[in-house]
Scaffold this motif. Structure first.
Motif, PDB file in Angstrom:
ATOM      1  N   GLU A  80       0.813  -1.219   0.000  1.00 21.44           N
ATOM      2  CA  GLU A  80       0.000   0.000   0.000  1.00 21.44           C
ATOM      3  C   GLU A  80       0.847   1.271   0.000  1.00 21.44           C
ATOM      4  OE1 GLU A  80       0.451  -2.067   2.385  1.00 21.44           O
ATOM      5  OE2 GLU A  80       0.567  -1.096   4.341  1.00 21.44           O
ATOM      6  N   ASP A 164      -0.523   3.560   4.838  1.00 19.50           N
ATOM      7  CA  ASP A 164      -0.521   2.133   5.143  1.00 19.50           C
ATOM      8  C   ASP A 164      -1.837   1.692   5.754  1.00 19.50           C
ATOM      9  OD1 ASP A 164      -0.514   2.283   7.967  1.00 19.50           O
ATOM     10  OD2 ASP A 164       1.642   2.625   7.947  1.00 19.50           O
ATOM     11  N   ARG A 165      -2.047   0.422   5.809  1.00 23.54           N
ATOM     12  CA  ARG A 165      -3.332  -0.135   6.239  1.00 23.54           C
ATOM     13  C   ARG A 165      -3.156  -1.109   7.407  1.00 23.54           C
ATOM     14  NH1 ARG A 165      -4.263   3.497   3.546  1.00 23.54           N
ATOM     15  NH2 ARG A 165      -5.240   3.594   1.501  1.00 23.54           N
ATOM     16  N   TYR A 257      -4.380  -6.283   8.765  1.00 19.51           N
ATOM     17  CA  TYR A 257      -4.520  -5.350   7.650  1.00 19.51           C
ATOM     18  C   TYR A 257      -5.994  -5.050   7.438  1.00 19.51           C
ATOM     19  CZ  TYR A 257      -3.978  -3.843   2.742  1.00 19.51           C
ATOM     20  OH  TYR A 257      -3.991  -3.149   1.563  1.00 19.51           O
ATOM     21  N   SER A 259      -8.705  -2.953   4.842  1.00 19.44           N
ATOM     22  CA  SER A 259      -8.896  -2.208   3.597  1.00 19.44           C
ATOM     23  C   SER A 259     -10.281  -1.582   3.588  1.00 19.44           C
ATOM     24  CB  SER A 259      -8.746  -3.147   2.403  1.00 19.44           C
ATOM     25  OG  SER A 259      -9.302  -2.541   1.255  1.00 19.44           O
ATOM     26  N   GLU A 263      -7.671   3.743  -2.123  1.00 17.88           N
ATOM     27  CA  GLU A 263      -6.259   4.041  -1.891  1.00 17.88           C
ATOM     28  C   GLU A 263      -6.095   5.381  -1.165  1.00 17.88           C
ATOM     29  OE1 GLU A 263      -3.484   2.045  -2.839  1.00 17.88           O
ATOM     30  OE2 GLU A 263      -5.164   0.649  -2.979  1.00 17.88           O
ATOM     31  N   GLN A 266      -5.123   8.346   4.797  1.00 18.43           N
ATOM     32  CA  GLN A 266      -5.948   8.470   5.996  1.00 18.43           C
ATOM     33  C   GLN A 266      -5.364   9.555   6.905  1.00 18.43           C
ATOM     34  OE1 GLN A 266      -5.856   4.536   7.700  1.00 18.43           O
ATOM     35  NE2 GLN A 266      -6.813   3.604   5.893  1.00 18.43           N
ATOM     36  N   ARG A 287      -7.908   7.056  13.433  1.00 17.29           N
ATOM     37  CA  ARG A 287      -7.781   7.269  11.984  1.00 17.29           C
ATOM     38  C   ARG A 287      -9.118   7.672  11.383  1.00 17.29           C
ATOM     39  NH1 ARG A 287      -3.696   3.197   9.089  1.00 17.29           N
ATOM     40  NH2 ARG A 287      -1.961   3.438  10.513  1.00 17.29           N
ATOM     41  N   VAL A 289     -11.023   7.842   7.788  1.00 17.03           N
ATOM     42  CA  VAL A 289     -10.945   7.302   6.431  1.00 17.03           C
ATOM     43  C   VAL A 289     -12.195   7.749   5.685  1.00 17.03           C
ATOM     44  CG1 VAL A 289     -10.533   5.209   5.103  1.00 17.03           C
ATOM     45  CG2 VAL A 289      -9.974   5.250   7.547  1.00 17.03           C
ATOM     46  N   ASN A 291     -13.652   7.360   2.795  1.00 11.80           N
ATOM     47  CA  ASN A 291     -13.524   6.531   1.601  1.00 11.80           C
ATOM     48  C   ASN A 291     -14.731   6.622   0.675  1.00 11.80           C
ATOM     49  OD1 ASN A 291     -15.094   5.263   3.580  1.00 11.80           O
ATOM     50  ND2 ASN A 291     -14.698   3.235   2.733  1.00 11.80           N
TER      51      ASN A 291
END
Lengths: 317, 121
Positions: A80, A164-165, A257, A259, A263, A266, A287, A289, A291
């Motif tokens: 990632e 990164d995840r 991990y 997802s 991409e 975050q 975090r 995100v 998305n």
């Protein structure tokens, strides 16, 4: 703490001539450059969960073959993370072997740092986070944590952008954030044992701390932050425009991990709680995100939020 | 028979609120969501005050209060919402259902203890 997020980049570039150039570039572009000894590269990559990108040099491995091998390994360990390579002569990937070309995202040359700046903007700082939002999130969270852990010292690192995840610790919570200007998730990650230690010290002696108490506490902290976020940034005008698209979230327990189907970088905050008696820190990664939707141009605080009744006080009807 | 029912899906909040009220000499029962809370209000005629979260699984707190007033026909039990929500629209809905008050979490027991005592009296 500043309101403007930074990002940590792993610098795999041993050139003394380019070193100063890169150091200055990092300072000027909100990057924190991390150097690592070659023999520790992969242990650092496996353990460092908050990177934004890797700045790689095409002579880092000492030979073309070694260089390709390292790049492929880095990609295998952390697919990632964008790998941006510094080339000696031309900012191109075209002359590199196929395998290596697939794992690198872009190239630059040291004589054109503006090109690197553009790449950093494209791969790390691609989402704009309003300063008021970044500051507000930290304020809200610090207030909640201070309320829950009254006897502990609390600090918050400068917020940063990660690509990164990897999931930190053993337990995390996830809650959707839905508004007209954002759709995504807030995630809190922490270590079970550290929280258990805190609960063991605070809780009734006859109940015994177990993981369910950790879950419940993390859930309530998440709920309090979520509620304050909604009150401050969403309000009653929570009307969502467009279709209610969802994407599957995938958690791989083996590789720790997660997802979110995108991409997108975050927005990450790291809070540290410290019991001054034991000196043992508890880390809490938060975090954001976004998305599903992100329109920072429509971001605004709910009007009159300051006039609301203070938390914990009873408003009688 | 308990005098106060604490309804919250978070065991952390249930323990904190019920623990505080019990320590201060009040009889307290708990419920894990609106559905459970509705059943307990129905089953316990001695309840005088419900302290209730809004966002809960199975049945939310405001729906629970509306059902207490409507389905159960209980117009007298006092209800205080204890929630992270502070939206005027939700408060209006609560007022329409006859709640007595609204507290935005976190819970600060000392600030509300005397009012709780009166409402549970």
């Amino acid at each position: 703490m500043t309101d403007k997020p930074v990002s940590k980049v792993l610098v795999l570039d041993d050139s003394p001539a380019h070193g100063e150039n890169l150091k200055r570039f990092c300072e000027e572009n909100d990057l924190v450059g991390l150097k690592v000894r070659k023999n520790r590269l992969f242990s650092v990559l496996r353990s460092n969960i908050d990177l934004g990108a890797i700045l790689y040099a095409d002579d880092y491995g000492g030979s073309a073959a070694a260089n390709a091998e390292i790049a492929l390994k880095i990609h295998a360990v952390r697919p990632e993370l964008p790998i941006i390579i510094r080339r000696q002569t031309a900012a191109t990937l075209d002359d590199l072997p196929d395998g290596m070309r697939r794992v690198l995202c872009a190239a630059y040359v040291s004589s054109d740092m503006a090109a690197l700046q553009k790449l950093i903007g494209e791969y790390i700082f691609s989402l704009e986070y309003p300063n008021a939002l970044v500051r507000g999130i930290a304020e809200i969270t610090e207030t909640v944590l201070a309320g829950q852990f009254k006897r502990l010292a609390l600090s918050c690192d400068t917020p940063y952008i990660v690509r990164d995840r990897i999931i930190f610790g053993e337990v995390f919570s996830l809650i959707p954030l839905e508004s007209a200007w954002c759709r995504g998730y807030m995630m809190l990650q922490t270590e079970e044992e550290a929280i258990l230690d805190l609960l063991g010290g605070d809780g009734p002696a006859d109940t015994g701390a177990d993981f369910r108490r950790v879950n419940s506490l993390l859930g309530e902290i998440t709920n309090l932050i979520w509620g304050a976020f909604r009150n401050r940034y969403v309000g009653d005008g929570a009307a969502l425009s467009g279709s209610q698209v969802q994407v599957p979230l995938v958690v791989n327990h083996k590789h720790k991990y997660i997802s979110f189907g995108t991409e997108n970088p975050q927005l990450c905050f790291l809070y540290t709680l410290c019991d001054e008696g034991s000196g043992r820190p508890v880390k809490l990664y938060q975090r954001f995100v976004f998305n599903l939707s992100w329109s920072p141009e429509d971001f605004k605080e709910v009007e009159g939020v300051d006039a609301m009744v203070e938390s914990g006080e009873l408003e009688l009807f | 028979m308990a005098r106060i029912l604490v309804v919250d899906d978070s065991s952390t909040v249930r323990d904190e609120v019920a623990g505080f009220l019990t320590k201060n000499g009040l009889d307290v029962a708990t419920a894990v969501d609106g559905k459970d809370g509705l059943a307990k209000v129905k089953a316990d005629a001695g309840l005088k005050l419900v302290v209730c979260d809004v966002n809960m699984p199975n049945m939310d707190g405001l729906t629970m209060v509306e059902k207490v007033r409507g389905e159960l026909g209980n117009k007298t039990i006092n209800v205080i919402m204890l929630t992270t929500e502070s939206s005027p629209a939700m408060k209006e809905r609560g007022k329409a259902a006859g709640i007595k008050g609204w507290i935005v979490k976190p819970f600060k027991g000392e600030a509300v203890l005397e009012t709780f005592r009166k409402l549970a009296g």
